[in-house]
Design an enzyme around this catalytic site. Structure first.
Site, PDB file in Angstrom:
ATOM      1  N   GLU A   1      48.708   2.183 -13.045  1.00  0.00           N
ATOM      2  CA  GLU A   1      47.649   2.657 -13.940  1.00  0.00           C
ATOM      3  C   GLU A   1      46.294   2.805 -13.251  1.00  0.00           C
ATOM      4  O   GLU A   1      45.310   3.129 -13.898  1.00  0.00           O
ATOM      5  CB  GLU A   1      47.521   1.750 -15.172  1.00  0.00           C
TER       6      GLU A   1
ATOM      7  N   TYR B   1      47.531  -4.749 -17.588  1.00  0.00           N
ATOM      8  CA  TYR B   1      46.503  -3.979 -18.304  1.00  0.00           C
ATOM      9  C   TYR B   1      45.107  -4.339 -17.796  1.00  0.00           C
ATOM     10  O   TYR B   1      44.292  -3.483 -17.480  1.00  0.00           O
ATOM     11  CB  TYR B   1      46.544  -4.292 -19.808  1.00  0.00           C
TER      12      TYR B   1
ATOM     13  N   HIS C   1      47.614  10.321 -13.676  1.00  0.00           N
ATOM     14  CA  HIS C   1      49.027  10.137 -13.285  1.00  0.00           C
ATOM     15  C   HIS C   1      49.538  11.411 -12.603  1.00  0.00           C
ATOM     16  O   HIS C   1      50.291  11.357 -11.636  1.00  0.00           O
ATOM     17  CB  HIS C   1      49.893   9.861 -14.518  1.00  0.00           C
TER      18      HIS C   1
ATOM     19  N   HIS D   1      43.437  10.422 -18.463  1.00  0.00           N
ATOM     20  CA  HIS D   1      44.403   9.384 -18.092  1.00  0.00           C
ATOM     21  C   HIS D   1      45.690  10.025 -17.553  1.00  0.00           C
ATOM     22  O   HIS D   1      46.136   9.731 -16.442  1.00  0.00           O
ATOM     23  CB  HIS D   1      44.689   8.515 -19.327  1.00  0.00           C
ATOM     24  N   GLU D   2      46.255  10.918 -18.338  1.00  0.00           N
ATOM     25  CA  GLU D   2      47.529  11.538 -17.932  1.00  0.00           C
ATOM     26  C   GLU D   2      47.320  12.464 -16.729  1.00  0.00           C
ATOM     27  O   GLU D   2      48.209  12.619 -15.897  1.00  0.00           O
ATOM     28  CB  GLU D   2      48.163  12.299 -19.102  1.00  0.00           C
TER      29      GLU D   2
HETATM   30 ZN   LIG Z   1      49.249   5.454 -18.037  1.00  0.00          ZN
END
Ligand SMILES: [Zn+2]
Length: 290
Positions: free
Chosen positions: A108, A222, A83, A79-80
């Site tokens: 996201e 989300y 980014h 996930h990171e």
């Molecule tokens: Zn995130």
């Protein structure tokens, strides 16, 4: 913390990536991506490349064992890292439109997109071997993981949708709210509630995301990000999860563009169409591909 210089495949310099994987005294808990220097192009045409920081709090190695990551840690890392890629590939003139400086409901996509790899057999076969025997993870285990992730997933989906509806209901309210919040809440999320509601319960008063924490009218993001990430990943599933042309298109049309154009314009350029919910329903095991 370890710094890496990141170079493109043609050898040109892209970024510095700082990785900080393990907890230590005084370090904040959790995981995040941040930038010490954002990307931008100066008036003279110099491309200032970003300094991206990827922070985790992984299970530490011990004296007799290497760092053995739980699935949740691998997913958080991906996930990171997503980014981070958004930052590393940034190529905009203005820093305020660069990299992860995009609309709330688009930021996201790169991160959740990367999470998809966590349960992909071909991805796991590139590194996930038993630390003592060298055995790869069995297909059976991977399938069990996917099945457990999808346990009760339709309920979880409706729960998120109900929160999104409630959040929207408050922020689209034009006049002062004079009625009791319990019936207001019931009406707001009616469409997403399938079970009997328990008397005396009230989500509004305990749902801090609505009133603080920056989500005002944006809680839907989300679920929306899930729609986008599943739809985007479905193209990789179709073309191959390591397909270079698809990855290049994702980089050129989404990751490098920041917010220089409307997210839907960027997305459609990559995907060839607007996203649908089909891929998410399929990933969740709610529908089957035909
Ligand atoms: Zn995130």
């Amino acid at each position: 913390m370890k710094p890496y210089e990141v170079y493109d495949k043609d050898g040109s310099y892209l970024a510095v990536l700082y990785v900080d994987f393990f907890p230590r005294k005084g370090k904040r808990a959790g995981a995040w991506m941040t930038e010490y220097q954002g990307q931008r192009i100066t008036k003279e045409g110099k491309n200032i490349r970003p300094h991206v920081s990827l922070v985790m709090n992984f299970s530490k190695p011990t004296e007799d064992k290497p760092a053995l990551l739980r699935l949740g840690e691998v997913t958080t890392f991906l996930h990171e890292f997503g980014h981070s890629l958004h930052g590393i590939f940034a190529n905009s003139r203005f820093e305020s439109q660069s990299g992860t400086n995009v609309w709330w409901d688009f930021v996201e996509l790169p991160s959740q997109f990367m999470e998809n790899f966590a349960v992909e057999k071909d991805f796991l076969r590139t590194f996930a071997f038993h630390y003592e025997t060298g055995e790869p993870m069995s297909d059976e285990l991977i399938e069990k993981i996917i099945a457990s992730q999808n346990f009760n997933v339709a309920m979880a989906c409706l729960r998120q949708v109900s929160f999104g509806l409630l959040d929207m209901a408050y922020y689209t309210q034009q006049e002062d709210l004079k009625e009791d919040i319990i019936p207001f809440e019931k009406k707001a999320w009616e469409k997403a509630i399938i079970g009997e509601q328990i008397d005396g319960t009230c989500m509004t008063t305990q749902f801090s995301h609505i009133m603080s924490g920056g989500y005002a009218a944006g809680y839907y993001s989300y679920k929306w990000a899930e729609v986008l990430d599943a739809d985007a990943f479905s193209l990789f599933k179709k073309n191959g999860i390591f397909d270079q042309a698809t990855a290049q298109s994702f980089r050129d049309n989404v990751l490098s563009k920041g917010s220089t154009e409307h997210p839907m314009v960027l997305y459609k350029r990559f995907r060839g169409q607007e996203p649908t919910i089909d891929a998410l329903l399929e990933r969740n095991g709610i529908t089957k591909s035909n």
